[in-house]
Write a protein that holds these residues in place. Structure first.
Motif, PDB file in Angstrom:
ATOM      1  N   VAL A 153       0.838  -1.198   0.000  1.00  0.00           N
ATOM      2  CA  VAL A 153       0.000   0.000   0.000  1.00  0.00           C
ATOM      3  C   VAL A 153       0.874   1.250   0.000  1.00  0.00           C
ATOM      4  O   VAL A 153       1.855   1.327   0.733  1.00  0.00           O
ATOM      5  CB  VAL A 153      -0.914   0.031   1.248  1.00  0.00           C
ATOM      6  CG1 VAL A 153      -1.703   1.326   1.335  1.00  0.00           C
ATOM      7  CG2 VAL A 153      -1.851  -1.159   1.256  1.00  0.00           C
ATOM      8  N   VAL A 154       0.510   2.221  -0.837  1.00  0.00           N
ATOM      9  CA  VAL A 154       1.095   3.560  -0.784  1.00  0.00           C
ATOM     10  C   VAL A 154      -0.046   4.566  -0.813  1.00  0.00           C
ATOM     11  O   VAL A 154      -1.127   4.297  -1.343  1.00  0.00           O
ATOM     12  CB  VAL A 154       2.087   3.846  -1.937  1.00  0.00           C
ATOM     13  CG1 VAL A 154       3.295   2.937  -1.860  1.00  0.00           C
ATOM     14  CG2 VAL A 154       1.417   3.758  -3.274  1.00  0.00           C
ATOM     15  N   ARG A 155       0.194   5.717  -0.225  1.00  0.00           N
ATOM     16  CA  ARG A 155      -0.817   6.777  -0.221  1.00  0.00           C
ATOM     17  C   ARG A 155      -0.777   7.518  -1.551  1.00  0.00           C
ATOM     18  O   ARG A 155       0.288   7.754  -2.113  1.00  0.00           O
ATOM     19  CB  ARG A 155      -0.540   7.764   0.919  1.00  0.00           C
ATOM     20  CG  ARG A 155      -1.646   8.788   1.091  1.00  0.00           C
ATOM     21  CD  ARG A 155      -1.395   9.708   2.265  1.00  0.00           C
ATOM     22  NE  ARG A 155      -0.455  10.765   1.987  1.00  0.00           N
ATOM     23  CZ  ARG A 155      -0.739  11.866   1.290  1.00  0.00           C
ATOM     24  NH1 ARG A 155      -1.935  12.040   0.784  1.00  0.00           N
ATOM     25  NH2 ARG A 155       0.170  12.786   1.096  1.00  0.00           N
ATOM     26  N   TYR A 198      -7.907   9.150   3.392  1.00  0.00           N
ATOM     27  CA  TYR A 198      -7.088   7.936   3.352  1.00  0.00           C
ATOM     28  C   TYR A 198      -7.021   7.320   1.946  1.00  0.00           C
ATOM     29  O   TYR A 198      -7.362   6.151   1.759  1.00  0.00           O
ATOM     30  CB  TYR A 198      -7.590   6.892   4.349  1.00  0.00           C
ATOM     31  CG  TYR A 198      -7.631   7.384   5.767  1.00  0.00           C
ATOM     32  CD1 TYR A 198      -6.462   7.575   6.489  1.00  0.00           C
ATOM     33  CD2 TYR A 198      -8.844   7.641   6.393  1.00  0.00           C
ATOM     34  CE1 TYR A 198      -6.503   8.023   7.800  1.00  0.00           C
ATOM     35  CE2 TYR A 198      -8.885   8.093   7.702  1.00  0.00           C
ATOM     36  CZ  TYR A 198      -7.715   8.284   8.400  1.00  0.00           C
ATOM     37  OH  TYR A 198      -7.760   8.734   9.690  1.00  0.00           O
ATOM     38  N   PRO A 199      -6.582   8.101   0.948  1.00  0.00           N
ATOM     39  CA  PRO A 199      -6.489   7.558  -0.417  1.00  0.00           C
ATOM     40  C   PRO A 199      -5.269   6.647  -0.553  1.00  0.00           C
ATOM     41  O   PRO A 199      -4.133   7.060  -0.305  1.00  0.00           O
ATOM     42  CB  PRO A 199      -6.327   8.812  -1.274  1.00  0.00           C
ATOM     43  CG  PRO A 199      -5.642   9.790  -0.369  1.00  0.00           C
ATOM     44  CD  PRO A 199      -6.147   9.489   1.016  1.00  0.00           C
ATOM     45  N   ILE A 200      -5.507   5.389  -0.927  1.00  0.00           N
ATOM     46  CA  ILE A 200      -4.410   4.442  -1.056  1.00  0.00           C
ATOM     47  C   ILE A 200      -4.437   3.745  -2.415  1.00  0.00           C
ATOM     48  O   ILE A 200      -5.488   3.626  -3.045  1.00  0.00           O
ATOM     49  CB  ILE A 200      -4.413   3.388   0.069  1.00  0.00           C
ATOM     50  CG1 ILE A 200      -5.695   2.564   0.062  1.00  0.00           C
ATOM     51  CG2 ILE A 200      -4.164   4.037   1.422  1.00  0.00           C
ATOM     52  CD1 ILE A 200      -5.689   1.380   1.013  1.00  0.00           C
ATOM     53  N   ALA A 249      -2.982   7.963 -11.343  1.00  0.00           N
ATOM     54  CA  ALA A 249      -3.206   7.399 -10.010  1.00  0.00           C
ATOM     55  C   ALA A 249      -4.679   7.238  -9.627  1.00  0.00           C
ATOM     56  O   ALA A 249      -5.016   6.324  -8.866  1.00  0.00           O
ATOM     57  CB  ALA A 249      -2.494   8.241  -8.958  1.00  0.00           C
ATOM     58  N   LEU A 250      -5.570   8.087 -10.111  1.00  0.00           N
ATOM     59  CA  LEU A 250      -6.959   8.058  -9.635  1.00  0.00           C
ATOM     60  C   LEU A 250      -7.633   6.713  -9.852  1.00  0.00           C
ATOM     61  O   LEU A 250      -8.282   6.187  -8.954  1.00  0.00           O
ATOM     62  CB  LEU A 250      -7.780   9.162 -10.301  1.00  0.00           C
ATOM     63  CG  LEU A 250      -9.193   9.322  -9.743  1.00  0.00           C
ATOM     64  CD1 LEU A 250      -9.154   9.788  -8.288  1.00  0.00           C
ATOM     65  CD2 LEU A 250      -9.992  10.290 -10.582  1.00  0.00           C
TER      66      LEU A 250
END
Length: 122
Positions: free
Chosen positions: A15-17, A26-28, A66-67
């Protein structure tokens, strides 16, 4: 993710933010295979959960990319819900039947299981 005791069926998730979205949500970005294959919501009329052979570190550095790989991690006591950032209202889920794949649902906590245990591995 998986069960809290690390029993068979529990998987290790990298997991990365997502640094481009507000931290309080908390977007991961989640990956498997040591972060070399990542979960994403495919672009369709209804979301389709997919795996893409893409490095988690590469995704986390690209705002434009990323989205679709991002899920909002919502703690619910000892469990967590994972809401798609690109498809609001759609959550990661598993079926009540064993050995079914991870998928997406827009019915939080109804037919499919949307509660996940998410433990930090040191």
């Amino acid at each position: 993710m998986g069960d809290p005791q690390g029993a068979p069926g529990a998987d290790t998730i990298s997991v990365v933010r997502n640094q481009f979205l507000e931290e309080e949500n908390y977007p991961i970005i989640m990956g498997i295979k040591g972060g070399k294959c990542c979960l994403l919501c495919g672009m369709a009329s209804e979301p389709q959960l997919q795996l893409e052979d893409k490095e988690i570190a590469t995704i986390s550095r690209s705002q434009s990319n990323a989205l679709r790989f991002t899920f909002f991690n919502t703690p619910q006591g000892k469990t967590h819900h994972f809401l798609s950032a690109s498809y609001p209202g759609w959550f990661l889920c598993t079926s009540q039947k064993s050995n079914n794949l991870l998928s997406l649902t827009n019915q939080l906590g109804q037919v499919n299981n949307t509660d996940f245990y998410f433990n930090r591995k040191n």
